[in-house]
Every structure is written in structure tokens, then in C-alpha cells.
Motif scaffolding. Structure first.
Motif, PDB file in Angstrom:
ATOM      1  N   LEU A 310      -3.948 -47.928  40.702  1.00 38.37           N
ATOM      2  CA  LEU A 310      -3.897 -47.193  39.450  1.00 38.37           C
ATOM      3  C   LEU A 310      -3.255 -48.048  38.372  1.00 38.37           C
ATOM      4  O   LEU A 310      -2.239 -48.702  38.606  1.00 38.37           O
ATOM      5  N   ALA A 311      -3.848 -48.042  37.178  1.00 32.00           N
ATOM      6  CA  ALA A 311      -3.277 -48.714  36.005  1.00 32.00           C
ATOM      7  C   ALA A 311      -3.043 -47.667  34.929  1.00 32.00           C
ATOM      8  O   ALA A 311      -3.443 -46.507  35.067  1.00 32.00           O
ATOM      9  N   ASP A 312      -2.402 -48.069  33.854  1.00 29.72           N
ATOM     10  CA  ASP A 312      -2.132 -47.121  32.767  1.00 29.72           C
ATOM     11  C   ASP A 312      -3.418 -46.617  32.114  1.00 29.72           C
ATOM     12  O   ASP A 312      -3.432 -45.526  31.526  1.00 29.72           O
ATOM     13  N   ASP A 313      -4.477 -47.420  32.229  1.00 24.02           N
ATOM     14  CA  ASP A 313      -5.712 -47.063  31.530  1.00 24.02           C
ATOM     15  C   ASP A 313      -6.891 -46.853  32.476  1.00 24.02           C
ATOM     16  O   ASP A 313      -8.039 -46.968  32.071  1.00 24.02           O
ATOM     17  N   GLY A 314      -6.611 -46.550  33.744  1.00 23.61           N
ATOM     18  CA  GLY A 314      -7.716 -46.287  34.647  1.00 23.61           C
ATOM     19  C   GLY A 314      -7.440 -46.678  36.085  1.00 23.61           C
ATOM     20  O   GLY A 314      -6.291 -46.927  36.476  1.00 23.61           O
ATOM     21  N   LEU A 315      -8.509 -46.724  36.848  1.00 23.35           N
ATOM     22  CA  LEU A 315      -8.434 -47.017  38.280  1.00 23.35           C
ATOM     23  C   LEU A 315      -9.228 -48.284  38.563  1.00 23.35           C
ATOM     24  O   LEU A 315     -10.433 -48.354  38.286  1.00 23.35           O
ATOM     25  N   ASP A 316      -8.565 -49.303  39.109  1.00 19.41           N
ATOM     26  CA  ASP A 316      -9.219 -50.561  39.460  1.00 19.41           C
ATOM     27  C   ASP A 316      -9.529 -50.572  40.951  1.00 19.41           C
ATOM     28  O   ASP A 316      -8.623 -50.382  41.778  1.00 19.41           O
ATOM     29  N   VAL A 317     -10.782 -50.800  41.289  1.00 23.31           N
ATOM     30  CA  VAL A 317     -11.231 -50.812  42.678  1.00 23.31           C
ATOM     31  C   VAL A 317     -11.784 -52.196  42.996  1.00 23.31           C
ATOM     32  O   VAL A 317     -12.661 -52.705  42.291  1.00 23.31           O
ATOM     33  N   GLU A 318     -11.263 -52.795  44.063  1.00 23.60           N
ATOM     34  CA  GLU A 318     -11.798 -54.066  44.550  1.00 23.60           C
ATOM     35  C   GLU A 318     -12.666 -53.784  45.766  1.00 23.60           C
ATOM     36  O   GLU A 318     -12.175 -53.305  46.789  1.00 23.60           O
ATOM     37  N   LEU A 319     -13.948 -54.078  45.648  1.00 24.08           N
ATOM     38  CA  LEU A 319     -14.891 -53.822  46.734  1.00 24.08           C
ATOM     39  C   LEU A 319     -15.057 -55.050  47.605  1.00 24.08           C
ATOM     40  O   LEU A 319     -15.097 -56.170  47.104  1.00 24.08           O
ATOM     41  N   PHE A 320     -15.155 -54.837  48.913  1.00 25.39           N
ATOM     42  CA  PHE A 320     -15.386 -55.947  49.837  1.00 25.39           C
ATOM     43  C   PHE A 320     -16.868 -56.248  50.004  1.00 25.39           C
ATOM     44  O   PHE A 320     -17.244 -57.362  50.357  1.00 25.39           O
ATOM     45  N   ARG A 321     -17.699 -55.239  49.775  1.00 27.88           N
ATOM     46  CA  ARG A 321     -19.148 -55.398  49.919  1.00 27.88           C
ATOM     47  C   ARG A 321     -19.841 -54.534  48.873  1.00 27.88           C
ATOM     48  O   ARG A 321     -19.247 -53.571  48.374  1.00 27.88           O
ATOM     49  N   PRO A 322     -21.082 -54.835  48.555  1.00 28.91           N
ATOM     50  CA  PRO A 322     -21.804 -54.024  47.556  1.00 28.91           C
ATOM     51  C   PRO A 322     -21.989 -52.586  48.032  1.00 28.91           C
ATOM     52  O   PRO A 322     -21.999 -52.298  49.243  1.00 28.91           O
ATOM     53  N   LEU A 323     -22.140 -51.682  47.081  1.00 25.81           N
ATOM     54  CA  LEU A 323     -22.393 -50.281  47.365  1.00 25.81           C
ATOM     55  C   LEU A 323     -23.844 -49.940  47.059  1.00 25.81           C
ATOM     56  O   LEU A 323     -24.465 -50.544  46.171  1.00 25.81           O
ATOM     57  N   THR A 324     -24.386 -48.971  47.784  1.00 27.27           N
ATOM     58  CA  THR A 324     -25.674 -48.420  47.388  1.00 27.27           C
ATOM     59  C   THR A 324     -25.472 -47.574  46.124  1.00 27.27           C
ATOM     60  O   THR A 324     -24.332 -47.260  45.743  1.00 27.27           O
ATOM     61  N   GLY A 337     -11.649 -37.909  40.227  1.00 26.97           N
ATOM     62  CA  GLY A 337     -10.750 -36.870  40.716  1.00 26.97           C
ATOM     63  C   GLY A 337      -9.352 -37.405  40.959  1.00 26.97           C
ATOM     64  O   GLY A 337      -8.348 -36.727  40.689  1.00 26.97           O
ATOM     65  N   LEU A 338      -9.253 -38.631  41.454  1.00 24.83           N
ATOM     66  CA  LEU A 338      -7.949 -39.255  41.685  1.00 24.83           C
ATOM     67  C   LEU A 338      -7.210 -39.471  40.364  1.00 24.83           C
ATOM     68  O   LEU A 338      -5.998 -39.212  40.263  1.00 24.83           O
ATOM     69  N   LEU A 339      -7.915 -39.932  39.341  1.00 22.62           N
ATOM     70  CA  LEU A 339      -7.296 -40.126  38.028  1.00 22.62           C
ATOM     71  C   LEU A 339      -6.767 -38.807  37.475  1.00 22.62           C
ATOM     72  O   LEU A 339      -5.663 -38.744  36.927  1.00 22.62           O
ATOM     73  N   GLU A 340      -7.545 -37.750  37.630  1.00 18.44           N
ATOM     74  CA  GLU A 340      -7.111 -36.438  37.150  1.00 18.44           C
ATOM     75  C   GLU A 340      -5.867 -35.977  37.910  1.00 18.44           C
ATOM     76  O   GLU A 340      -4.915 -35.468  37.317  1.00 18.44           O
ATOM     77  N   PHE A 341      -5.872 -36.156  39.237  1.00 19.72           N
ATOM     78  CA  PHE A 341      -4.718 -35.760  40.043  1.00 19.72           C
ATOM     79  C   PHE A 341      -3.459 -36.518  39.622  1.00 19.72           C
ATOM     80  O   PHE A 341      -2.377 -35.948  39.503  1.00 19.72           O
ATOM     81  N   ALA A 342      -3.600 -37.815  39.395  1.00 19.50           N
ATOM     82  CA  ALA A 342      -2.456 -38.641  39.054  1.00 19.50           C
ATOM     83  C   ALA A 342      -2.017 -38.499  37.609  1.00 19.50           C
ATOM     84  O   ALA A 342      -0.967 -39.011  37.225  1.00 19.50           O
ATOM     85  N   GLY A 343      -2.827 -37.804  36.801  1.00 14.77           N
ATOM     86  CA  GLY A 343      -2.490 -37.632  35.387  1.00 14.77           C
ATOM     87  C   GLY A 343      -2.660 -38.904  34.596  1.00 14.77           C
ATOM     88  O   GLY A 343      -1.918 -39.156  33.635  1.00 14.77           O
ATOM     89  N   VAL A 344      -3.658 -39.717  34.975  1.00 17.66           N
ATOM     90  CA  VAL A 344      -3.906 -40.998  34.309  1.00 17.66           C
ATOM     91  C   VAL A 344      -5.252 -40.922  33.602  1.00 17.66           C
ATOM     92  O   VAL A 344      -6.251 -40.462  34.168  1.00 17.66           O
ATOM     93  N   GLY A 345      -5.301 -41.379  32.378  1.00 20.25           N
ATOM     94  CA  GLY A 345      -6.560 -41.425  31.650  1.00 20.25           C
ATOM     95  C   GLY A 345      -7.324 -42.699  31.952  1.00 20.25           C
ATOM     96  O   GLY A 345      -6.847 -43.579  32.669  1.00 20.25           O
ATOM     97  N   GLY A 346      -8.521 -42.817  31.425  1.00 26.24           N
ATOM     98  CA  GLY A 346      -9.288 -44.043  31.598  1.00 26.24           C
ATOM     99  C   GLY A 346     -10.453 -43.870  32.550  1.00 26.24           C
ATOM    100  O   GLY A 346     -10.848 -42.763  32.907  1.00 26.24           O
ATOM    101  N   ASP A 347     -10.996 -45.018  32.968  1.00 24.85           N
ATOM    102  CA  ASP A 347     -12.212 -45.028  33.763  1.00 24.85           C
ATOM    103  C   ASP A 347     -11.965 -45.592  35.160  1.00 24.85           C
ATOM    104  O   ASP A 347     -10.948 -46.219  35.442  1.00 24.85           O
ATOM    105  N   VAL A 348     -12.959 -45.375  36.010  1.00 22.35           N
ATOM    106  CA  VAL A 348     -12.992 -45.995  37.333  1.00 22.35           C
ATOM    107  C   VAL A 348     -13.716 -47.325  37.187  1.00 22.35           C
ATOM    108  O   VAL A 348     -14.892 -47.358  36.797  1.00 22.35           O
ATOM    109  N   ARG A 349     -13.024 -48.409  37.473  1.00 25.49           N
ATOM    110  CA  ARG A 349     -13.599 -49.745  37.295  1.00 25.49           C
ATOM    111  C   ARG A 349     -13.894 -50.357  38.647  1.00 25.49           C
ATOM    112  O   ARG A 349     -12.975 -50.670  39.415  1.00 25.49           O
ATOM    113  N   LEU A 350     -15.195 -50.549  38.941  1.00 23.40           N
ATOM    114  CA  LEU A 350     -15.628 -51.118  40.225  1.00 23.40           C
ATOM    115  C   LEU A 350     -16.022 -52.587  40.046  1.00 23.40           C
ATOM    116  O   LEU A 350     -16.601 -52.946  39.050  1.00 23.40           O
TER     117      LEU A 350
END
Length: 350
Positions: A310-324, A337-350
């Protein structure tokens, strides 16, 4: 024979990670026989991933009302357990905790000390008021000035049944780790669990599993005779040829059951609860050091697929393999949903 995928789905189901549960946080903490809480706020994210409706203040209230507590238990690490479970589990693990301390870098401090005199002094200090390890060590150092005060502080918190008190680990608040006696904080404990009861509860939350799996999770040894004497257990083999045990009638979902994306906190017990962890993480990914290093992990199709932060401006995700495309949509929705639970604004960054 149970395949790795079959074990994965069984474990996820029993951990409420295949489908979120409609249960209370206290029920889930007890079902899981405790939650790893080395990082103070990890259990909040662990419960969010397991419960259909969970608010952080629910767990905070349980801590403040003494319905759940934090203590050194399984593997001599901090766990969140119910008050009742502390009384059941701590006596069973106490010999291991004492041995683990004796073999630690601080164990030397007890050489030549009268154990009863020492534990009596610690109990008096902690019953007087909650104290940090440093405060415990400073007070004991005044009594035993020839001893290392820091080591005395660790000895005190390990050799006397003790728990950490709020506001440590209360959501939205902070506080140093202060210790008091379990009996002073929780009152008299009920009867301790038997080793067989302990194993049954483990299997209900982590099974099917081998004897070595149980021992790794608990930090105990010599459980093979206990397990083998439990003649009602079902016996399986896995695709590595290991003997696995399980409770009669325990659910074994179809290996093809879909597993949604889940964001797990640091040191989640689903990753630490087995000797053979390939049911949730591949050998290749385990070698990345993410479990030992304490990184939050992302499950995709039931297995570790990346890490997150989690960052101040979103969620950073490091993927090990590509996703469908479908997996990406699932991860993005769960991440939102995780960002909303944590009370953090921003985007999910994959």
C-alpha cells in the motif's frame, strides 16, 4: 492420492480463502487457532480477506475488551489468539518456548540464576504495571547488576506467561509493545488443550497434513506418536509420497473449484502452516524470500502469484507471471476493495 491442487483447495476452503465467511472475527481467530501477528496490523488484513463483512474497529474492540490477545506462542512468534485459546495453548507450548529461549542469543543470561526466584520477580513487575522489554530489563538489571539488562528483558517476557496490552495493534492507534502477566490480564485460565486436541484443531484449519506439517506450524516436536494414536483420522498420500492425516468428514473440495484473488498480509499462517508449502507457493517463488522477508502476498488461482504494498496514492502489485484478462479483472476488483478497507485513495497498479 491427493494432488497439490487438491491440497490447495482444501486448505483455502478451511482458511476461508476460497469463499469469505459470514462469521464473527472472534470465531475466525479461534477457528484458525490464532493468527500470525508479528506485524501489528497483519491480522486486520487477514480477517478482511476471510470475512464477508469486516471493519477494523471490530478487532480493535476485541483487543481493548480482552477477548483476543497478542502473545509469543506458535514458533515463539507473536500470535493473535482468543483469550480462551491462550489458556488452552500456552501451557502446551510453554516447554517449547523455554527451550527456544534457552537456545536463543539471550539464553546465556539465565546461567546460574534461580528460575523460580527470577520468574517470581518478573511476575511481580508485570502485575504491578505493563512494561516494555527494555523496562523489564532495566528493573531486573537493578536486582542482578552483573547480568545483561537487554537479555533479562527478553527472558522475562518468555519465561513468564505474558501478553501484550493495547493500544498496541489497535487500528488507528499506536503504542509500544508492553507486557503484563496473562493471569493478570485475562484471569484464571481454563484447562489446557491436550496434544491430540491441538492436532485436531490444526487439521480443521490447515489439513490434510503430515506430522511434520503440524510440528512446523506449532514449533513442537515428537507429535508422531500422538497423531498415529488418533485412530479415527483418515490417511492419504500426496503426489510426493508423504503420508497425510485428516479429520473424518472434513471437506475436500473439487480441485477444479475456482479460487478468487486474495491479498494476504505479511507472514500469513496459510504460508507458514506447513513444512511442505508447495500447496500455496511454488518452490521457485519460495526461493524469492518473500515469506522469510515478510512481504504481503497475492494469491491468484489459489497460489502465490506476486507481492503487494500500500502507498499513499494507491496499491502497488508486483506480479511474478502474466495474468489472463479474467485474472487481471479479479485482482483489480479485489485490490479496489483492499484500498477501500484500508482507507487509501488511488488506483491498483499492476
Amino acid at each position: 492420492m491427493l494432488t497439490t491442487r487438491a491440497l490447495n483447495r482444501a486448505t483455502l476452503h478451511r482458511q476461508f480463502l476460497l469463499e469469505r465467511a459470514d462469521r464473527t472475527p472472534c470465531d475466525v481467530v479461534e477457528h484458525l487457532v490464532g493468527m500470525q501477528a508479528q506485524e501489528p496490523f497483519s491480522p486486520y488484513y487477514g480477517l478482511w480477506s476471510r470475512l464477508r463483512s469486516f471493519r477494523p474497529d471490530e478487532l480493535g474492540a476485541l483487543l481493548l475488551d480482552r477477548h483476543v490477545v497478542r502473545a509469543s506462542l506458535h514458533r515463539a512468534t507473536i500470535h493473535l489468539v482468543t483469550a480462551a485459546d491462550h489458556g488452552r495453548i500456552e501451557p502446551l507450548l510453554r516447554p517449547f518456548l523455554h527451550r527456544r529461549f534457552a537456545s536463543s542469543p539471550f539464553g546465556f543470561v539465565m546461567d546460574g540464576l534461580d528460575v523460580d526466584e527470577f520468574t517470581g520477580a518478573v511476575t511481580a513487575l508485570l502485575d504491578e504495571q505493563p512494561r516494555t522489554r527494555r523496562e523489564i530489563g532495566d528493573a531486573l538489571g537493578a536486582r542482578w547488576p552483573d547480568r545483561d539488562a537487554s537479555a533479562l528483558g527478553y527472558a522475562g517476557s518468555f519465561l513468564v506467561p505474558s501478553v501484550q496490552v493495547p493500544p498496541r495493534a489497535v487500528w488507528g492507534r499506536s503504542g509500544a509493545a508492553r507486557w503484563t502477566t496473562a493471569s493478570g490480564w485475562l484471569g484464571p485460565a481454563g484447562p489446557a488443550a491436550s496434544p491430540a486436541d491441538f492436532v485436531r484443531r490444526y487439521l480443521a484449519a490447515f489439513g490434510p497434513a503430515s506430522v511434520k506439517d503440524v510440528q512446523t506450524w506449532a514449533g513442537m516436536s515428537r507429535l508422531k506418536p500422538v497423531v498415529e494414536a488418533m485412530d479415527d483420522l483418515r490417511v492419504f498420500t500426496d503426489d510426493r509420497g508423504r503420508t497425510l492425516y485428516d479429520l473424518p468428514g472434513a471437506p475436500l473440495p473439487d480441485p477444479g473449484t475456482p479460487a478468487p484473488a486474495r491479498f494476504l498480509p505479511e507472514f500469513d499462517n496459510v504460508l507458514l502452516g506447513h513444512d511442505d508449502r508447495t500447496r500455496v507457493i511454488s518452490d521457485e517463488d519460495y526461493r524469492r524470500g518473500i515469506i522469510i522477508g515478510g512481504k504481503p502476498t497475492l494469491l491468484v488461482d489459489g497460489f502465490v502469484h506476486g507481492t503487494w504494498k500500500l502507498a499513499d496514492d494507491g496499491l502497488d502489485v508486483e506480479l511474478f507471471r502474466p495474468l489472463t484478462r479474467a485474472q487481471r479483472a479479479d485482482v483489480e476488483a479485489e485490490g479496489a476493495g483492499l484500498l477501500e478497507f484500508a482507507g487509501v485513495g488511488g488506483d491498483v497498479r499492476l
